[in-house]
Scaffold this active site. Structure first.
Site, short mmCIF file in Angstrom:
data_model
loop_
_atom_site.label_atom_id
_atom_site.label_comp_id
_atom_site.label_asym_id
_atom_site.label_seq_id
_atom_site.Cartn_x
_atom_site.Cartn_y
_atom_site.Cartn_z
N CYS A 24 95.55 3.67 50.58
CA CYS A 24 96.10 3.92 51.92
C CYS A 24 95.37 2.98 52.88
O CYS A 24 94.74 2.02 52.44
CB CYS A 24 95.97 5.39 52.32
SG CYS A 24 94.29 6.03 52.38
N ASN A 27 91.34 5.00 53.47
CA ASN A 27 90.70 5.58 52.26
C ASN A 27 89.82 6.78 52.62
O ASN A 27 88.79 7.02 51.98
CB ASN A 27 89.91 4.52 51.47
CG ASN A 27 89.43 5.00 50.09
OD1 ASN A 27 88.33 4.66 49.65
ND2 ASN A 27 90.22 5.79 49.40
N CYS A 29 91.76 9.74 54.03
CA CYS A 29 92.69 10.88 54.09
C CYS A 29 93.61 10.90 52.87
O CYS A 29 93.39 11.65 51.92
CB CYS A 29 93.52 10.85 55.37
SG CYS A 29 92.53 11.04 56.87
N ARG A 30 94.66 10.06 52.88
CA ARG A 30 95.70 10.20 51.86
C ARG A 30 95.26 9.79 50.46
O ARG A 30 95.49 10.53 49.49
CB ARG A 30 96.93 9.37 52.28
CG ARG A 30 97.61 9.91 53.50
CD ARG A 30 98.59 8.91 54.08
NE ARG A 30 97.90 7.77 54.67
CZ ARG A 30 98.49 6.69 55.16
NH1 ARG A 30 99.80 6.59 55.11
NH2 ARG A 30 97.78 5.72 55.69
N SER A 31 94.66 8.59 50.32
CA SER A 31 94.38 8.13 48.95
C SER A 31 93.26 8.91 48.25
O SER A 31 93.40 9.21 47.06
CB SER A 31 94.15 6.62 48.89
OG SER A 31 93.05 6.21 49.66
N ASP A 142 100.78 8.94 57.57
CA ASP A 142 99.37 8.93 57.97
C ASP A 142 99.06 10.18 58.81
O ASP A 142 99.67 10.38 59.86
CB ASP A 142 99.15 7.66 58.81
CG ASP A 142 97.70 7.46 59.19
OD1 ASP A 142 96.90 8.39 59.00
OD2 ASP A 142 97.38 6.35 59.68
#
Ligand code: 4NP
Length: 175
Positions: A24, A27, A29-31, A142
């Site tokens: 993401c 690096n 939050c999402r990934s 995001d």
């Protein structure tokens, strides 16, 4: 799913360990959440030996940091402890991983730009292609400037997408 993604997943399905990198922007939050979600699925199925899972960011704002406090809280409520330390994507990731999954179209564009060879570029696919149409999303949004519901949405999408990835690679689900 695009033919290029079907080809990529079919070729990765024969590899053990299969090596997956989630990417993401930050690096934090999402990934790292995707990494934690897939690792938990793999562990619950006792298939750790067959998988290498990591995450990285296209940006360099948070290198060395733990995941965002809000993401850790929401993940913990689902039984996931996120302990990844933020790192930026490096050129050798394209050698070290079989599948490189970007969370949104900007991540995908940045990854394509960073890919050193056409073979490296062929390892990139969007997380959106693993999401069910019923989710209403073809990317993972995001959550950084969102409230709690943004983090919950990300975790919902990642749980569905990572389960689909797991089932395809383990041969439980057809493409
Ligand atoms: P992520 O979220 O890409 O899911 O880790 C973000 C984290 C930090 C920033 C942007 C997005 N930032 O601009 O610092």
């Amino acid at each position: 799913m695009r033919p290029s993604s079907i080809k990529l997943l079919n070729s990765a399905a024969g590899k053990r360990p299969v090596k997956v990198l989630f990417v993401c922007l930050g690096n934090i939050c999402r990934s790292p959440a995707a990494e934690g979600v897939l690792r938990t699925i793999v562990e619950e199925n006792g298939t750790e030996a067959g998988w290498k899972i990591d995450s990285a960011g296209t940006g360099n704002y948070h290198i060395g940091d733990l995941p965002d406090q809000r993401m850790r809280v929401h993940a913990r409520r689902r039984g996931l402890e996120l302990t990844h330390r933020c790192r930026q994507v490096v050129s050798s990731d394209f050698d070290d991983f079989d599948i490189i999954i970007g969370m949104d179209s900007q991540n995908i564009a940045n990854l394509r730009y960073a890919a050193p060879t056409p073979e490296a570029e062929a390892k990139i696919m969007p997380m959106g292609e693993l999401l069910p149409e019923s989710s209403g999303y073809d990317y993972v949004p995001d959550p950084y400037y969102e409230g709690s519901e943004g983090f919950e949405l990300v975790l919902d999408l990642l749980q569905e997408g990572c389960q689909r990835l797991y089932d395809i690679i383990e041969g439980h689900s057809n493409l």
